[in-house]
Design a protein around this motif. Structure first.
Motif, PDB file in Angstrom:
ATOM      1  N   SER A  51       0.869  -1.176   0.000  1.00 20.70           N
ATOM      2  CA  SER A  51       0.000   0.000   0.000  1.00 20.70           C
ATOM      3  C   SER A  51       0.906   1.226   0.000  1.00 20.70           C
ATOM      4  O   SER A  51       2.103   1.126   0.304  1.00 20.70           O
ATOM      5  CB  SER A  51      -0.893   0.000   1.244  1.00 20.70           C
ATOM      6  OG  SER A  51      -0.107   0.211   2.412  1.00 20.70           O
ATOM      7  N   VAL A  52       0.347   2.377  -0.315  1.00 18.64           N
ATOM      8  CA  VAL A  52       1.138   3.607  -0.314  1.00 18.64           C
ATOM      9  C   VAL A  52       1.739   3.870   1.071  1.00 18.64           C
ATOM     10  O   VAL A  52       2.934   4.154   1.168  1.00 18.64           O
ATOM     11  CB  VAL A  52       0.315   4.805  -0.842  1.00 18.64           C
ATOM     12  CG1 VAL A  52       1.109   6.097  -0.735  1.00 18.64           C
ATOM     13  CG2 VAL A  52      -0.099   4.554  -2.290  1.00 18.64           C
ATOM     14  N   PRO A  53       0.972   3.750   2.167  1.00 20.22           N
ATOM     15  CA  PRO A  53       1.591   3.949   3.481  1.00 20.22           C
ATOM     16  C   PRO A  53       2.737   2.961   3.761  1.00 20.22           C
ATOM     17  O   PRO A  53       3.743   3.333   4.360  1.00 20.22           O
ATOM     18  CB  PRO A  53       0.441   3.748   4.467  1.00 20.22           C
ATOM     19  CG  PRO A  53      -0.786   4.096   3.683  1.00 20.22           C
ATOM     20  CD  PRO A  53      -0.494   3.607   2.289  1.00 20.22           C
ATOM     21  N   ASP A  54       2.587   1.708   3.305  1.00 18.82           N
ATOM     22  CA  ASP A  54       3.668   0.727   3.473  1.00 18.82           C
ATOM     23  C   ASP A  54       4.915   1.165   2.707  1.00 18.82           C
ATOM     24  O   ASP A  54       6.035   1.048   3.200  1.00 18.82           O
ATOM     25  CB  ASP A  54       3.247  -0.657   2.977  1.00 18.82           C
ATOM     26  CG  ASP A  54       2.197  -1.316   3.851  1.00 18.82           C
ATOM     27  OD1 ASP A  54       2.025  -0.897   5.018  1.00 18.82           O
ATOM     28  OD2 ASP A  54       1.534  -2.255   3.354  1.00 18.82           O
ATOM     29  N   MET A  55       4.704   1.637   1.485  1.00 19.30           N
ATOM     30  CA  MET A  55       5.822   2.092   0.657  1.00 19.30           C
ATOM     31  C   MET A  55       6.543   3.257   1.330  1.00 19.30           C
ATOM     32  O   MET A  55       7.778   3.276   1.395  1.00 19.30           O
ATOM     33  CB  MET A  55       5.312   2.509  -0.731  1.00 19.30           C
ATOM     34  CG  MET A  55       4.786   1.359  -1.551  1.00 19.30           C
ATOM     35  SD  MET A  55       3.874   1.868  -3.024  1.00 19.30           S
ATOM     36  CE  MET A  55       5.115   2.727  -3.929  1.00 19.30           C
ATOM     37  N   VAL A  56       5.776   4.214   1.814  1.00 26.21           N
ATOM     38  CA  VAL A  56       6.360   5.379   2.482  1.00 26.21           C
ATOM     39  C   VAL A  56       7.167   4.938   3.694  1.00 26.21           C
ATOM     40  O   VAL A  56       8.303   5.379   3.892  1.00 26.21           O
ATOM     41  CB  VAL A  56       5.274   6.408   2.870  1.00 26.21           C
ATOM     42  CG1 VAL A  56       5.838   7.489   3.762  1.00 26.21           C
ATOM     43  CG2 VAL A  56       4.641   7.008   1.617  1.00 26.21           C
ATOM     44  N   ASP A  64      16.515   6.558   6.032  1.00 25.95           N
ATOM     45  CA  ASP A  64      16.588   7.291   7.289  1.00 25.95           C
ATOM     46  C   ASP A  64      16.079   8.730   7.122  1.00 25.95           C
ATOM     47  O   ASP A  64      16.744   9.696   7.471  1.00 25.95           O
ATOM     48  CB  ASP A  64      18.022   7.285   7.837  1.00 25.95           C
ATOM     49  CG  ASP A  64      18.081   7.699   9.300  1.00 25.95           C
ATOM     50  OD1 ASP A  64      17.069   7.526  10.015  1.00 25.95           O
ATOM     51  OD2 ASP A  64      19.118   8.226   9.724  1.00 25.95           O
ATOM     52  N   GLN A  65      14.895   8.823   6.525  1.00 23.82           N
ATOM     53  CA  GLN A  65      14.243  10.113   6.272  1.00 23.82           C
ATOM     54  C   GLN A  65      12.836  10.061   6.850  1.00 23.82           C
ATOM     55  O   GLN A  65      12.248   8.997   6.972  1.00 23.82           O
ATOM     56  CB  GLN A  65      14.135  10.381   4.767  1.00 23.82           C
ATOM     57  CG  GLN A  65      15.442  10.568   4.062  1.00 23.82           C
ATOM     58  CD  GLN A  65      16.013  11.946   4.302  1.00 23.82           C
ATOM     59  OE1 GLN A  65      15.287  12.921   4.372  1.00 23.82           O
ATOM     60  NE2 GLN A  65      17.312  12.010   4.445  1.00 23.82           N
ATOM     61  N   GLN A  69       5.841  11.253   2.664  1.00 28.46           N
ATOM     62  CA  GLN A  69       4.484  10.954   2.177  1.00 28.46           C
ATOM     63  C   GLN A  69       4.088  11.820   0.979  1.00 28.46           C
ATOM     64  O   GLN A  69       3.667  11.300  -0.055  1.00 28.46           O
ATOM     65  CB  GLN A  69       3.473  11.138   3.321  1.00 28.46           C
ATOM     66  CG  GLN A  69       2.035  10.842   2.940  1.00 28.46           C
ATOM     67  CD  GLN A  69       1.709   9.374   2.964  1.00 28.46           C
ATOM     68  OE1 GLN A  69       2.313   8.609   3.728  1.00 28.46           O
ATOM     69  NE2 GLN A  69       0.762   8.970   2.153  1.00 28.46           N
ATOM     70  N   ASP A  70       4.212  13.133   1.101  1.00 28.88           N
ATOM     71  CA  ASP A  70       3.780  14.026   0.026  1.00 28.88           C
ATOM     72  C   ASP A  70       4.578  13.802  -1.252  1.00 28.88           C
ATOM     73  O   ASP A  70       4.016  13.779  -2.352  1.00 28.88           O
ATOM     74  CB  ASP A  70       3.883  15.497   0.449  1.00 28.88           C
ATOM     75  CG  ASP A  70       2.864  15.865   1.515  1.00 28.88           C
ATOM     76  OD1 ASP A  70       1.878  15.121   1.704  1.00 28.88           O
ATOM     77  OD2 ASP A  70       3.050  16.911   2.167  1.00 28.88           O
ATOM     78  N   ASP A  71       5.896  13.628  -1.118  1.00 34.88           N
ATOM     79  CA  ASP A  71       6.743  13.418  -2.297  1.00 34.88           C
ATOM     80  C   ASP A  71       6.403  12.101  -2.995  1.00 34.88           C
ATOM     81  O   ASP A  71       6.327  12.042  -4.227  1.00 34.88           O
ATOM     82  CB  ASP A  71       8.225  13.428  -1.919  1.00 34.88           C
ATOM     83  CG  ASP A  71       8.708  14.800  -1.487  1.00 34.88           C
ATOM     84  OD1 ASP A  71       8.110  15.815  -1.915  1.00 34.88           O
ATOM     85  OD2 ASP A  71       9.680  14.861  -0.719  1.00 34.88           O
TER      86      ASP A  71
END
Length: 86
Positions: A51-56, A64-65, A69-71
């Protein structure tokens, strides 16, 4: 355009490491797109399972950032508009 819940690379495209370009590229019948490191790292995770949250979360941990999310969502919207993901 909205981002799919679990983005996957479109069947029309194939991502691979291109030694001559010294980078990942996105291949399609009419040509090739040279990807920067950020784009490649996001597209590597577009497997229809993440999912997008998993990817982020994975990207933030791997590099280490924080606050990616927005990018990531902006890139995924652009990739969706170009037909790279579905």
């Amino acid at each position: 355009m909205t981002v799919p819940e679990k983005p996957a690379l479109s069947r029309l495209f194939r991502m691979q490491w291109e030694e001559a370009q010294n980078s990942y590229v996105l291949l399609y019948p009419e040509g090739m797109v040279n990807l920067n490191q950020s784009a490649a790292e996001i597209l590597k995770r577009c497997d229809g399972k993440h999912s997008v949250p998993d990817m982020v979360a994975e990207l933030e941990q791997a590099f280490d950032q924080r606050g990616l999310q927005d990018d990531v969502e902006e890139f995924l919207r652009a990739a969706s508009e170009r037909g790279w993901i579905s």
